[in-house]
Every structure is written in structure tokens, then in C-alpha cells.
Design a protein around this motif. Structure first.
Motif, PDB file in Angstrom:
ATOM      1  N   GLY A   7       0.807  -1.205   0.000  1.00 64.23           N
ATOM      2  CA  GLY A   7       0.000   0.000   0.000  1.00 64.23           C
ATOM      3  C   GLY A   7       0.843   1.259   0.000  1.00 64.23           C
ATOM      4  N   LYS A   8       1.848   1.294   0.881  1.00 64.71           N
ATOM      5  CA  LYS A   8       2.673   2.495   0.997  1.00 64.71           C
ATOM      6  C   LYS A   8       3.366   2.824  -0.320  1.00 64.71           C
ATOM      7  N   ALA A   9       3.805   1.777  -1.029  1.00 62.64           N
ATOM      8  CA  ALA A   9       4.482   1.989  -2.311  1.00 62.64           C
ATOM      9  C   ALA A   9       3.537   2.639  -3.313  1.00 62.64           C
ATOM     10  N   LEU A  10       2.266   2.224  -3.311  1.00 63.42           N
ATOM     11  CA  LEU A  10       1.298   2.814  -4.243  1.00 63.42           C
ATOM     12  C   LEU A  10       1.050   4.280  -3.904  1.00 63.42           C
ATOM     13  N   MET A  11       1.115   4.618  -2.604  1.00 68.00           N
ATOM     14  CA  MET A  11       0.938   6.022  -2.191  1.00 68.00           C
ATOM     15  C   MET A  11       2.000   6.904  -2.850  1.00 68.00           C
ATOM     16  N   GLU A  12       3.199   6.314  -3.003  1.00 68.23           N
ATOM     17  CA  GLU A  12       4.317   7.046  -3.608  1.00 68.23           C
ATOM     18  C   GLU A  12       3.974   7.486  -5.027  1.00 68.23           C
ATOM     19  N   TYR A  13       3.368   6.572  -5.800  1.00 68.77           N
ATOM     20  CA  TYR A  13       3.051   6.887  -7.192  1.00 68.77           C
ATOM     21  C   TYR A  13       1.886   7.876  -7.288  1.00 68.77           C
TER      22      TYR A  13
ATOM     23  N   LYS B  90      -2.723 -10.972  -3.808  1.00 64.24           N
ATOM     24  CA  LYS B  90      -3.792 -11.555  -3.004  1.00 64.24           C
ATOM     25  C   LYS B  90      -4.100 -10.690  -1.777  1.00 64.24           C
ATOM     26  N   ASN B  91      -3.030 -10.126  -1.198  1.00 63.77           N
ATOM     27  CA  ASN B  91      -3.180  -9.330   0.026  1.00 63.77           C
ATOM     28  C   ASN B  91      -3.686  -7.910  -0.220  1.00 63.77           C
ATOM     29  N   LEU B  92      -3.788  -7.528  -1.496  1.00 62.80           N
ATOM     30  CA  LEU B  92      -4.218  -6.165  -1.826  1.00 62.80           C
ATOM     31  C   LEU B  92      -5.739  -6.072  -1.700  1.00 62.80           C
ATOM     32  N   LYS B  93      -6.207  -5.356  -0.690  1.00 67.53           N
ATOM     33  CA  LYS B  93      -7.641  -5.224  -0.418  1.00 67.53           C
ATOM     34  C   LYS B  93      -8.086  -3.804  -0.773  1.00 67.53           C
ATOM     35  N   PRO B  94      -9.010  -3.675  -1.745  1.00 66.20           N
ATOM     36  CA  PRO B  94      -9.406  -2.328  -2.181  1.00 66.20           C
ATOM     37  C   PRO B  94      -9.983  -1.458  -1.064  1.00 66.20           C
ATOM     38  N   ASP B  95     -10.705  -2.070  -0.096  1.00 64.55           N
ATOM     39  CA  ASP B  95     -11.278  -1.235   0.970  1.00 64.55           C
ATOM     40  C   ASP B  95     -10.183  -0.662   1.873  1.00 64.55           C
ATOM     41  N   GLU B  96      -9.125  -1.459   2.113  1.00 64.93           N
ATOM     42  CA  GLU B  96      -8.005  -0.970   2.934  1.00 64.93           C
ATOM     43  C   GLU B  96      -7.228   0.107   2.179  1.00 64.93           C
ATOM     44  N   LEU B  97      -7.079  -0.108   0.871  1.00 65.18           N
ATOM     45  CA  LEU B  97      -6.375   0.849   0.028  1.00 65.18           C
ATOM     46  C   LEU B  97      -7.116   2.184  -0.008  1.00 65.18           C
TER      47      LEU B  97
ATOM     48  N   LYS C 244      -9.117   3.396   2.273  1.00 67.82           N
ATOM     49  CA  LYS C 244      -8.950   4.029   3.578  1.00 67.82           C
ATOM     50  C   LYS C 244      -7.584   4.716   3.691  1.00 67.82           C
ATOM     51  N   GLU C 245      -6.571   4.011   3.191  1.00 61.96           N
ATOM     52  CA  GLU C 245      -5.203   4.533   3.250  1.00 61.96           C
ATOM     53  C   GLU C 245      -5.063   5.798   2.403  1.00 61.96           C
ATOM     54  N   ILE C 246      -5.617   5.765   1.185  1.00 62.60           N
ATOM     55  CA  ILE C 246      -5.558   6.932   0.292  1.00 62.60           C
ATOM     56  C   ILE C 246      -6.279   8.111   0.939  1.00 62.60           C
TER      57      ILE C 246
ATOM     58  N   CYS D 201     -12.577   7.602  -3.862  1.00 63.87           N
ATOM     59  CA  CYS D 201     -12.053   8.063  -2.571  1.00 63.87           C
ATOM     60  C   CYS D 201     -12.598   9.461  -2.270  1.00 63.87           C
ATOM     61  N   VAL D 202     -12.998   9.656  -1.032  1.00 68.45           N
ATOM     62  CA  VAL D 202     -13.558  10.944  -0.614  1.00 68.45           C
ATOM     63  C   VAL D 202     -12.742  11.459   0.572  1.00 68.45           C
ATOM     64  N   PRO D 203     -12.776  12.779   0.821  1.00 71.19           N
ATOM     65  CA  PRO D 203     -12.025  13.290   1.974  1.00 71.19           C
ATOM     66  C   PRO D 203     -12.409  12.529   3.235  1.00 71.19           C
ATOM     67  N   PHE D 204     -11.438  12.212   4.024  1.00 71.80           N
ATOM     68  CA  PHE D 204     -11.648  11.406   5.235  1.00 71.80           C
ATOM     69  C   PHE D 204     -12.689  12.050   6.137  1.00 71.80           C
ATOM     70  N   ASN D 205     -13.668  11.257   6.554  1.00 71.27           N
ATOM     71  CA  ASN D 205     -14.737  11.772   7.400  1.00 71.27           C
ATOM     72  C   ASN D 205     -14.603  11.162   8.799  1.00 71.27           C
ATOM     73  N   TYR D 206     -14.233  11.983   9.741  1.00 78.80           N
ATOM     74  CA  TYR D 206     -13.976  11.482  11.089  1.00 78.80           C
ATOM     75  C   TYR D 206     -15.244  11.022  11.802  1.00 78.80           C
ATOM     76  N   ASP D 207     -16.404  11.439  11.294  1.00 77.68           N
ATOM     77  CA  ASP D 207     -17.669  11.024  11.913  1.00 77.68           C
ATOM     78  C   ASP D 207     -18.021   9.585  11.548  1.00 77.68           C
ATOM     79  N   GLU D 208     -17.374   9.092  10.491  1.00 75.54           N
ATOM     80  CA  GLU D 208     -17.728   7.747  10.032  1.00 75.54           C
ATOM     81  C   GLU D 208     -16.505   6.837  10.031  1.00 75.54           C
ATOM     82  N   VAL D 209     -15.827   6.764  11.142  1.00 77.71           N
ATOM     83  CA  VAL D 209     -14.609   5.971  11.201  1.00 77.71           C
ATOM     84  C   VAL D 209     -14.900   4.486  11.016  1.00 77.71           C
ATOM     85  N   ASN D 210     -16.062   4.021  11.459  1.00 79.18           N
ATOM     86  CA  ASN D 210     -16.380   2.601  11.309  1.00 79.18           C
ATOM     87  C   ASN D 210     -16.967   2.295   9.936  1.00 79.18           C
ATOM     88  N   GLY D 211     -16.309   1.366   9.243  1.00 78.67           N
ATOM     89  CA  GLY D 211     -16.887   0.859   7.986  1.00 78.67           C
ATOM     90  C   GLY D 211     -16.681   1.761   6.796  1.00 78.67           C
ATOM     91  N   ILE D 212     -16.279   1.169   5.698  1.00 77.09           N
ATOM     92  CA  ILE D 212     -16.092   1.886   4.429  1.00 77.09           C
ATOM     93  C   ILE D 212     -17.016   1.219   3.424  1.00 77.09           C
TER      94      ILE D 212
END
Length: 200
Positions: free
Chosen positions: A1-7, A147-154, A156-158, A183-194
Motif C-alpha cells: 500500500g505504501k508503495a502505491l501512495m508514492e506513485y 492476493k493481500n491487496l484489499k481495495p477497501d483498505e487501500l 482508507k489509506e488513500i 475516494c472521498v475526503p476522510f470523514n472522522y464522523d464515520e470511522v467505522n466501515g467503508i
């Protein structure tokens, strides 16, 4: 994930040219991250300013260059916001292909294999960027990493890393087969579940 953030970060570097004082970009910045599990590739495409040959040459430089030398030469592609730089692909993929075009120049394509420090210029007729932009394609991705690349985690990370940039007339889309998530600006009111939309 971190490597993709670089690009993705490099796409934003390229968008600086049309950032205006009111805090937005003059045109909508679109970044598409496409995961192709069958072909074991990931591509990051943007519609930003593109790169010239000099910037691309920085990619060909050895990953062992000293940090001081990289900083002096101002080559963000080699150094990188996240300390990995463009060579981050070596940890999980066989090849990195960069297709880029500036509005005033021709399309340039370079390819780096992880077993070779030198970049090669290649011709790719089937990729058309349009007016300007860049496509970074990572291919031959290790099966376990794929296999380990999960779009929901990605997603969240972005949204966490690029929270402020996502408020600037920017759209980052993750495409993984039939799954498409914006991807939308991080919403602190909705931390649970993407939530991820499935397009039919």
C-alpha cells in the motif's frame, strides 16, 4: 500500500502546475488506480502535467544513490515523499512502465526491470494518454502481494494520506474488476466501515 501512495503522490506533484491561489486545481485532477488480478498488474493513471525526459532520466538512476545526491538534484521520483521513491516497485513487482506526455511534447515510454538498474525507452502504440498525463504500470506483481491487496483498505489509506488534497477538485478512483470505489475526503464522523459501490 505504501508503495502505491508514492506513485499517487507523484501525480499530485505533477498537478502543482495548475494549482491556483483559491485552493483548488484549475481543472479536475483525476487519478485512476486499476488492479488487474488476472494479469497481475496495477496501474496508476492521471490527467496531470506529465513529465519530461530529464525527470524520467532520474528514474534510471541507481536505487543506491545517496540521499544527499538525490536531494541536491531535486529528483522527487527517486527520493519520494514516503522514503521509497519510484524504485519502491522492486519490492513487489517485476517491472515498472511509465508512459507520460506533456501538452507540448511527444508521448515517452520507459521501462525498468527490477533485475536491471537501467531504464529502457520503448514504444507502446496501444496506450494513448490524451493531452497530458502519466500512466505508471506495475507488472509481474508477486502473487501473495496481489492476493493481500484489499481495495477497501487501500481506499482508507488513500483517504487518510491525501485527505487535504482530496478537498481540491480531485477524484481518485480504485477499479478492481467489477468493483469501483471513489475516494472521498476522510470523514472522522464515520470511522467505522467503508462502503464500496459495485457497478453493474
Amino acid at each position: 500500500g505504501k508503495a502505491l501512495m508514492e506513485y499517487i503522490d507523484n501525480s499530485f506533484d505533477s498537478a502543482d502546475d495548475f494549482f491556483n491561489p483559491n485552493g483548488l486545481y484549475d481543472r479536475k485532477v483525476e487519478i485512476k488506480l486499476t488492479i488487474d488480478r488476472d494479469k497481475r498488474t496495477i496501474s496508476i493513471q492521471d490527467n496531470c502535467g506529465g513529465m519530461n525526459l530529464n525527470i524520467l532520466r532520474g528514474l534510471a538512476d541507481s536505487i543506491n544513490d545517496s540521499e544527499k545526491k538525490r536531494r541536491e538534484q531535486k529528483r522527487p521520483w527517486v527520493n519520494g515523499e514516503f522514503g521509497l521513491g519510484a524504485h519502491a516497485f522492486r519490492f513487489f513487482a517485476q517491472k515498472l512502465t511509465v508512459i507520460t506526455k506533456q501538452s507540448i511534447g511527444d508521448q515517452i515510454v520507459i521501462l525498468i526491470d527490477r533485475n536491471d538498474h537501467n531504464a529502457q525507452r520503448v514504444q507502446l502504440e496501444d496506450k494513448d494518454i490524451g493531452q497530458s498525463g502519466t500512466i505508471v504500470e506495475l507488472s509481474g506483481i508477486d502473487t501473495t502481494d496481489m492476493k493481500n491487496l484489499k481495495p477497501d483498505e487501500l481506499k482508507k489509506e488513500i483517504e487518510t494520506y491525501f485527505e487535504m488534497l482530496l478537498r481540491r477538485n480531485v477524484e481518485i478512483t480504485i477499479i478492481d474488476g467489477e468493483l469501483q470505489a471513489v475516494c472521498v475526503p476522510f470523514n472522522y464522523d464515520e470511522v467505522n466501515g467503508i462502503s464500496i459501490q459495485k457497478e453493474i
